[in-house]
Write a protein that holds these residues in place. Structure first.
Motif, PDB file in Angstrom:
ATOM      1  N   VAL A 236     -19.943  18.057 -47.589  1.00  0.00           N
ATOM      2  CA  VAL A 236     -18.752  18.239 -48.428  1.00  0.00           C
ATOM      3  C   VAL A 236     -18.114  19.602 -48.161  1.00  0.00           C
ATOM      4  N   ALA A 237     -18.941  20.642 -48.039  1.00  0.00           N
ATOM      5  CA  ALA A 237     -18.405  21.980 -47.787  1.00  0.00           C
ATOM      6  C   ALA A 237     -17.648  22.023 -46.459  1.00  0.00           C
ATOM      7  N   ARG A 238     -18.207  21.388 -45.432  1.00  0.00           N
ATOM      8  CA  ARG A 238     -17.529  21.376 -44.131  1.00  0.00           C
ATOM      9  C   ARG A 238     -16.215  20.614 -44.205  1.00  0.00           C
ATOM     10  N   LEU A 239     -16.236  19.457 -44.860  1.00  0.00           N
ATOM     11  CA  LEU A 239     -15.023  18.657 -44.955  1.00  0.00           C
ATOM     12  C   LEU A 239     -13.967  19.319 -45.840  1.00  0.00           C
ATOM     13  N   ASP A 240     -14.421  20.027 -46.867  1.00  0.00           N
ATOM     14  CA  ASP A 240     -13.475  20.775 -47.700  1.00  0.00           C
ATOM     15  C   ASP A 240     -12.729  21.802 -46.854  1.00  0.00           C
ATOM     16  N   THR A 241     -13.465  22.479 -45.963  1.00  0.00           N
ATOM     17  CA  THR A 241     -12.860  23.503 -45.113  1.00  0.00           C
ATOM     18  C   THR A 241     -11.844  22.881 -44.156  1.00  0.00           C
ATOM     19  N   VAL A 242     -12.240  21.778 -43.524  1.00  0.00           N
ATOM     20  CA  VAL A 242     -11.322  21.110 -42.577  1.00  0.00           C
ATOM     21  C   VAL A 242     -10.104  20.568 -43.309  1.00  0.00           C
ATOM     22  N   GLN A 243     -10.319  19.948 -44.468  1.00  0.00           N
ATOM     23  CA  GLN A 243      -9.199  19.379 -45.214  1.00  0.00           C
ATOM     24  C   GLN A 243      -8.244  20.465 -45.679  1.00  0.00           C
ATOM     25  N   ALA A 244      -8.768  21.631 -46.084  1.00  0.00           N
ATOM     26  CA  ALA A 244      -7.906  22.734 -46.508  1.00  0.00           C
ATOM     27  C   ALA A 244      -7.058  23.231 -45.337  1.00  0.00           C
ATOM     28  N   SER A 245      -7.666  23.309 -44.157  1.00  0.00           N
ATOM     29  CA  SER A 245      -6.925  23.746 -42.971  1.00  0.00           C
ATOM     30  C   SER A 245      -5.817  22.751 -42.634  1.00  0.00           C
ATOM     31  N   VAL A 246      -6.138  21.466 -42.700  1.00  0.00           N
ATOM     32  CA  VAL A 246      -5.144  20.432 -42.419  1.00  0.00           C
ATOM     33  C   VAL A 246      -4.026  20.477 -43.464  1.00  0.00           C
ATOM     34  N   ALA A 247      -4.391  20.704 -44.722  1.00  0.00           N
ATOM     35  CA  ALA A 247      -3.377  20.782 -45.782  1.00  0.00           C
ATOM     36  C   ALA A 247      -2.420  21.943 -45.528  1.00  0.00           C
ATOM     37  N   ASN A 248      -2.957  23.074 -45.052  1.00  0.00           N
ATOM     38  CA  ASN A 248      -2.102  24.219 -44.725  1.00  0.00           C
ATOM     39  C   ASN A 248      -1.146  23.872 -43.584  1.00  0.00           C
ATOM     40  N   LEU A 249      -1.671  23.200 -42.559  1.00  0.00           N
ATOM     41  CA  LEU A 249      -0.825  22.780 -41.441  1.00  0.00           C
ATOM     42  C   LEU A 249       0.269  21.829 -41.911  1.00  0.00           C
ATOM     43  N   ARG A 250      -0.106  20.897 -42.787  1.00  0.00           N
ATOM     44  CA  ARG A 250       0.880  19.946 -43.309  1.00  0.00           C
ATOM     45  C   ARG A 250       2.005  20.684 -44.033  1.00  0.00           C
ATOM     46  N   ARG A 251       1.645  21.703 -44.826  1.00  0.00           N
ATOM     47  CA  ARG A 251       2.676  22.460 -45.546  1.00  0.00           C
ATOM     48  C   ARG A 251       3.631  23.150 -44.570  1.00  0.00           C
ATOM     49  N   VAL A 252       3.056  23.707 -43.492  1.00  0.00           N
ATOM     50  CA  VAL A 252       3.884  24.388 -42.491  1.00  0.00           C
ATOM     51  C   VAL A 252       4.836  23.393 -41.824  1.00  0.00           C
ATOM     52  N   TYR A 253       4.286  22.264 -41.379  1.00  0.00           N
ATOM     53  CA  TYR A 253       5.114  21.279 -40.675  1.00  0.00           C
ATOM     54  C   TYR A 253       6.147  20.640 -41.600  1.00  0.00           C
ATOM     55  N   GLU A 254       5.762  20.374 -42.844  1.00  0.00           N
ATOM     56  CA  GLU A 254       6.710  19.781 -43.786  1.00  0.00           C
ATOM     57  C   GLU A 254       7.838  20.754 -44.115  1.00  0.00           C
ATOM     58  N   ALA A 255       7.506  22.077 -44.151  1.00  0.00           N
ATOM     59  CA  ALA A 255       8.553  23.080 -44.367  1.00  0.00           C
ATOM     60  C   ALA A 255       9.515  23.110 -43.182  1.00  0.00           C
TER      61      ALA A 255
END
Length: 277
Positions: A236-255
């Motif tokens: 869960v800790a590893r996936l939380d880290t990856v998902q947070a990174s992907v969420a940040n990328l999504r925010r950048v691309y959506e902006a």
């Protein structure tokens, strides 16, 4: 730049689906033909460039999502050969949501969130503020405990997964499982997002126009569990880290996509104000 009435551009037998008299009185500013051609050429080039940039950003956005799916699938595919086979039913309490009669206004209020499929975010969190039930409504609904995992089991968004950190109620499109002690809810949440589990949901839903998987079938879907709770925590800790990174990328691309839309509207506005150079 000359002005003409919009109705002068309409064919004689236009279908009167709108109030043509009102629309026809709107004045349109038309530049000379050579200027129209110049503007169209500039717009074609600019809008084509924006379309290409948008396609590249959307491709990057899809790539970010694929990265998370790859890590997710790899971890759980490796675990299937090592972990104990279980089922959703064996995890804990399984429920299907219900909707109190909307004709009874006293059922609705702010006592407890009332979750619908549209309230699920990309990262599994829920939007709690959209709708709620009153104390009276809560008493006729099914309350889901904090730490539960939810899945949309009917309709176009079947398979969408989320989890709650507080007591909630849901509509009947959503099934939930509240894991017993020793089973980490987010471990179950992540496993339900895997391609294998999602495919099992689709297979259970059949090929009907409106896909639906019953509570009974959903309860019997396979879940794999490591015997060591610590392994659940590490995954869960590893996936939380990856998902947070992907969420940040999504925010950048959506902006970036939003910026492109702004540029597009600005160019069009300049063009039809006669300011495009």
């Amino acid at each position: 730049m000359s002005e003409i009435r919009a109705q002068d551009l309409l064919p004689e037998n236009s279908y009167p689906s709108l109030n043509l008299r009102t629309i026809g009185e709107v004045l349109l500013r038309l530049p000379p033909l050579h200027e129209q051609r110049r503007i169209v050429a500039i717009l074609d080039e600019a809008l084509d460039g924006i379309a290409r940039a948008r396609a590249n950003i959307e491709q990057n956005l899809a790539g970010a999502d694929s990265l998370f799916v790859h890590v997710l699938s790899t971890l759980f595919e490796e675990g299937r050969n090592l972990w104990e086979l279980s089922s959703v039913r064996a995890l804990g309490t399984v429920q299907t949501g219900s909707t109190p009669k909307t004709s009874i206004s006293e059922y609705y209020g702010e006592e407890i969130p009332f979750i619908k499929p549209g309230d699920f975010a990309f990262d599994g969190t829920l939007e709690y503020a959209h709708d709620g039930l009153s104390e009276t409504g809560k008493n006729v609904a099914r309350v889901i405990s904090p730490g539960s995992v939810l899945m949309v089991c009917i309709g176009a968004t079947i398979g969408k997964v989320g989890f709650c950190d507080r007591a909630i109620t849901t509509n009947q499109q959503i099934n939930s499982v509240t894991p017993v002690e020793g089973i980490l809810p987010k471990f179950v949440y992540y496993q339900m997002k895997t391609a294998g589990f999602q495919q099992a949901v689709r297979d259970g839903a059949g090929q009907a126009t409106l896909p639906i998987i019953s509570k009974g079938k959903w309860s019997e879907l396979p879940i794999y569990l490591p015997s060591d709770r610590g392994e659940q925590d590490r995954i869960v800790a590893r996936l939380d880290t990856v998902q947070a990174s992907v969420a940040n990328l999504r925010r950048v691309y959506e902006a970036k996509l939003a910026d492109l839309d702004t540029v597009r509207q600005s160019i069009l506005a300049e063009a039809f104000r006669g300011e495009l150079r």
